[in-house]
Scaffold this motif. Sequence first.
Motif, PDB file in Angstrom:
ATOM      1  N   LYS A   1     -23.039 -36.348  -2.850  1.00  0.00           N
ATOM      2  CA  LYS A   1     -23.970 -37.698  -2.502  1.00  0.00           C
ATOM      3  C   LYS A   1     -22.588 -38.358  -1.106  1.00  0.00           C
ATOM      4  CE  LYS A   1     -23.282 -42.208  -5.040  1.00  0.00           C
ATOM      5  NZ  LYS A   1     -22.660 -42.878  -5.302  1.00  0.00           N
ATOM      6  N   ARG A   2     -21.721 -37.711  -1.125  1.00  0.00           N
ATOM      7  CA  ARG A   2     -21.583 -37.781  -0.177  1.00  0.00           C
ATOM      8  C   ARG A   2     -21.961 -37.614   1.416  1.00  0.00           C
ATOM      9  NH1 ARG A   2     -16.648 -37.639  -3.073  1.00  0.00           N
ATOM     10  NH2 ARG A   2     -15.687 -35.688  -2.362  1.00  0.00           N
TER      11      ARG A   2
ATOM     12  N   GLU B   1     -25.222 -39.727   2.077  1.00  0.00           N
ATOM     13  CA  GLU B   1     -24.794 -40.976   1.934  1.00  0.00           C
ATOM     14  C   GLU B   1     -24.554 -40.875   3.860  1.00  0.00           C
ATOM     15  OE1 GLU B   1     -21.555 -42.449  -0.314  1.00  0.00           O
ATOM     16  OE2 GLU B   1     -22.739 -43.558  -1.861  1.00  0.00           O
TER      17      GLU B   1
ATOM     18  N   GLU C   1     -29.814 -43.217   3.969  1.00  0.00           N
ATOM     19  CA  GLU C   1     -30.034 -44.073   2.195  1.00  0.00           C
ATOM     20  C   GLU C   1     -30.259 -42.963   1.050  1.00  0.00           C
ATOM     21  OE1 GLU C   1     -33.046 -46.713   0.483  1.00  0.00           O
ATOM     22  OE2 GLU C   1     -32.973 -47.305   2.074  1.00  0.00           O
TER      23      GLU C   1
END
Length: 87
Positions: free
Chosen positions: A77-78, A81, A85
């Motif tokens: 996820k990092r 990001e 988006e």
Amino acid sequence: MDLEKIRKALDKKFPGLSLQLSADTRGILTLAGDCESWDQVVKVGHKAAKQPGVKNVVNRLTAAGKAAPRRDYSDEKRRGEKLGEVA
């Protein structure tokens, strides 16, 4: 997608289960509740996926006394990001 028809089909095939169903506008059905076994978790998901209007199934069912290990996706996820988006 008709949640009531899906509920009836699942209740007929798996009587006695207390299932929660929700859907979004994309045809994604989410199942929640407790099953008697992992085999039943899989079978309920497959039955739900075959119902008219269902494009995908998110299976949040659990089996009595069993816990599925959940993978930690925080690193992915990092990285996402940082790229832009993340939905």
